[in-house]
Scaffold this motif. Structure first.
Motif, short mmCIF file in Angstrom:
data_model
loop_
_atom_site.label_atom_id
_atom_site.label_comp_id
_atom_site.label_asym_id
_atom_site.label_seq_id
_atom_site.Cartn_x
_atom_site.Cartn_y
_atom_site.Cartn_z
N GLU A 151 -100.25 14.36 7.18
CA GLU A 151 -101.24 14.69 7.06
C GLU A 151 -102.19 15.84 7.92
N MET A 152 -101.51 16.10 9.04
CA MET A 152 -101.95 16.99 9.93
C MET A 152 -101.62 18.35 9.84
N ARG A 153 -100.54 18.46 8.94
CA ARG A 153 -99.66 19.88 8.81
C ARG A 153 -100.64 21.06 8.26
N GLU A 154 -101.37 20.65 7.39
CA GLU A 154 -102.34 21.57 6.56
C GLU A 154 -103.18 22.02 7.57
N TYR A 155 -103.76 21.19 8.59
CA TYR A 155 -104.71 21.81 9.55
C TYR A 155 -104.16 22.65 10.46
N PHE A 156 -102.67 22.59 10.86
CA PHE A 156 -102.18 23.48 11.75
C PHE A 156 -101.78 24.76 10.87
N ARG A 157 -101.46 24.55 9.62
CA ARG A 157 -101.30 25.68 8.84
C ARG A 157 -102.60 26.64 8.98
N ASP A 158 -103.76 25.98 8.68
CA ASP A 158 -105.01 26.88 8.93
C ASP A 158 -105.18 27.46 10.26
N VAL A 159 -104.74 26.91 11.31
CA VAL A 159 -105.01 27.30 12.64
C VAL A 159 -103.91 28.59 12.75
N GLY A 160 -103.03 28.48 12.13
CA GLY A 160 -102.09 29.68 12.08
C GLY A 160 -102.59 30.94 11.40
N ASP A 161 -103.20 30.58 10.29
CA ASP A 161 -103.83 31.56 9.39
C ASP A 161 -104.93 32.44 10.43
N HIS A 162 -105.51 31.47 11.17
CA HIS A 162 -106.48 32.20 11.91
C HIS A 162 -106.06 33.14 13.00
N LEU A 163 -104.82 32.54 13.42
CA LEU A 163 -104.08 33.33 14.64
C LEU A 163 -103.58 34.53 13.98
N SER A 164 -103.10 34.44 12.78
CA SER A 164 -102.73 36.01 12.09
C SER A 164 -103.63 36.99 11.82
N ARG A 165 -104.78 36.47 11.60
CA ARG A 165 -105.96 37.34 11.60
C ARG A 165 -106.13 38.03 12.93
N VAL A 166 -106.37 37.02 13.94
CA VAL A 166 -106.57 37.57 15.22
C VAL A 166 -105.41 38.54 15.69
N CYS A 167 -104.29 38.39 15.50
CA CYS A 167 -103.39 39.33 15.85
C CYS A 167 -103.39 40.70 14.93
N GLU A 168 -103.56 40.56 13.55
CA GLU A 168 -103.99 41.82 12.94
C GLU A 168 -105.17 42.59 13.49
N GLU B 232 -91.74 23.27 22.50
CA GLU B 232 -90.49 22.84 22.89
C GLU B 232 -90.39 21.43 22.56
N ARG B 233 -89.23 20.82 22.23
CA ARG B 233 -89.30 19.24 21.82
C ARG B 233 -88.29 18.70 22.77
N TYR B 234 -88.65 17.62 23.47
CA TYR B 234 -87.99 16.79 24.22
C TYR B 234 -88.09 15.38 23.87
N GLY B 235 -87.21 14.93 23.18
CA GLY B 235 -86.91 13.47 22.57
C GLY B 235 -88.06 13.53 21.55
N GLY C 101 -105.40 10.63 16.26
CA GLY C 101 -103.97 10.56 17.09
C GLY C 101 -103.99 11.43 17.85
N PRO C 102 -102.81 11.89 18.44
CA PRO C 102 -102.35 12.88 19.57
C PRO C 102 -102.52 14.04 18.99
N ALA C 103 -101.75 13.90 17.68
CA ALA C 103 -101.72 15.45 16.69
C ALA C 103 -103.05 15.90 16.68
N GLY C 104 -104.16 15.00 16.16
CA GLY C 104 -105.36 15.52 16.14
C GLY C 104 -106.38 16.17 17.47
N GLN D 195 -93.37 22.00 10.97
CA GLN D 195 -92.38 21.53 10.59
C GLN D 195 -91.75 20.41 11.63
N ARG D 196 -92.45 20.02 12.78
CA ARG D 196 -91.90 19.29 13.60
C ARG D 196 -92.07 17.75 13.33
#
Length: 369
Positions: free
Chosen positions: A264-281, A115-118, A185-188, A257-258
């Motif tokens: 420069e950090m969005r590719e890293y989060f997409r990689d984590v999302g791919d790992h999560l998809s594998r875990v869910c499967e 969730e985003r708050y401001g 930074g905080p995103a890292g 997309q936030r």
């Protein structure tokens, strides 16, 4: 004329005594700095940790550095473990956290979400851990769950952890050993936490897969090694694992997309999302396998029960023949065939033995014995 029509009837009420009421207001707990619940805090400038006397001083130091340098990513990282409400409210006043996110962080038991708050971001992650047991019982817990709440701002990261599993000390030490990672930074930091949690998902899913393979091997073994309770317990734990992992897919997929996340950090989060998809499967397939194992075990138990009933019925039928013949010749009638013959007794025994042998061979031929 009645007097009631001439004069208005007045009803006098007795005077009520004056009671002084003292309004009681709910006593609000005073916000206090976190003391017992704080794990560690620090200011990180150019990837290096800077010692400061307190959280407020660390934040002031970071903001002063960021104001002097364009594009600086200095930030403050505060880690808490099961804090009380006054402590989180104190941090909310320091970092400007939203009251709704503060309430979720205190109460816990939240669904994975983002969730985003401001200008800040609030993320909830479910942490899981595999509990190894020497011997499983009906009340044994295999999957332990907890929660990690992350408050992400431009110059701060606040992590609130519930549960004693999946500590973040390893993540902090790994980032501190590599200043280039901390300088993201905080995103890292958020990426390192999400990657750490998803890696734990994968480890637990692999261990549960091994448990299922072991149980599957025992389903068609001897009756003594087949435990329906254990299979059902694994099924229940697989559902708990599925409830912790699956809801995180949508929030983590939308996280790149936030606007708070740098490009420069969005590719890293997409990689984590791919790992999560594998875990869910893997979790989904393991859950289906567990359901199949449970059904196979129940069917196998019913088949063995029917097999036992066939054996019992066969022996009852074999024993019924001599019992019937002995019952007939034990009725003590005067006129019965073969009772006065010398060969009568051996003949009756021979008939009994022959009938039992023939029945036994028939049942063996049909697979009942």
């Amino acid at each position: 004329m009645r007097t009631s029509t001439l004069f208005r009837r007045t009803t006098r009420h007795p005077a009520q005594p004056h009671v002084s009421r003292q309004l009681t207001k709910p006593v609000r707990e005073v916000c206090v700095p976190p003391v017992d619940s704080i794990v560690e805090f620090g200011a990180y400038i150019k990837g290096e940790k800077v010692v400061a006397p307190g959280i407020e001083e660390s934040l002031e130091l970071v903001r002063e550095h960021n104001s002097r340098s364009d594009g600086a990513k200095a930030f403050v990282w505060v880690g808490l473990h099961e804090p009380a409400a006054p402590e989180v409210e104190w941090l909310a006043g320091v970092f400007g956290l939203h009251p709704l996110s503060v309430e979720d962080a205190v109460k816990a038991h939240q669904r994975p979400k983002v969730e985003r708050y401001g200008d800040s971001l609030f993320m909830v992650l479910k942490s899981i851990a595999y509990l190894d047991h020497d011997e499983l019982t009906a009340t044994s817990e295999i999957i332990a769950t907890g929660e990690i709440m992350v408050f992400l701002g431009v110059d701060f990261v606040v992590t609130v952890r519930h549960g004693r599993h999946c500590p973040l000390t390893e993540v902090r030490e790994r980032l501190e050993d590599k200043p280039e990672l901390m300088n993201r930074g905080p995103a890292g930091v958020l990426h390192a936490i999400a990657d750490h949690v998803v890696d734990r998902y994968l480890q637990v899913a692999d261990l549960m897969q091994l448990e299922l393979e072991e149980v599957e091997a025992t389903v068609f073994a001897d009756v003594s090694s087949r435990d329906i309770n254990r299979i059902y317990q694994l099924k229940r734990e697989m559902l708990e694992l599925k409830r912790a992992v699956t809801p995180l897919q949508a929030p983590l997929a939308a996280l790149p997309q936030r606007r708070v996340i740098p490009s420069e950090m969005r590719e890293y989060f997409r990689d984590v999302g791919d790992h999560l998809s594998r875990v869910c499967e893997q979790v989904e397939s393991s859950n289906e396998l567990c359901s199949s194992i449970l059904q196979a075990a129940l069917a196998r138990s019913n088949a063995l029960a029917n097999e036992d009933m066939r054996k019992i019925s066969s022996w009852v039928a074999i024993m019924a023949v001599p019992t019937m013949i002995a019952g007939i010749y034990g009725m003590n009638f005067d006129f019965m065939p073969e009772t006065n013959q010398v060969w009568g007794y051996p003949a009756v025994l021979g008939v009994m033995i022959t009938a039992c042998v023939l029945l036994h061979r028939g049942f063996r031929r049909n697979g009942w014995l």
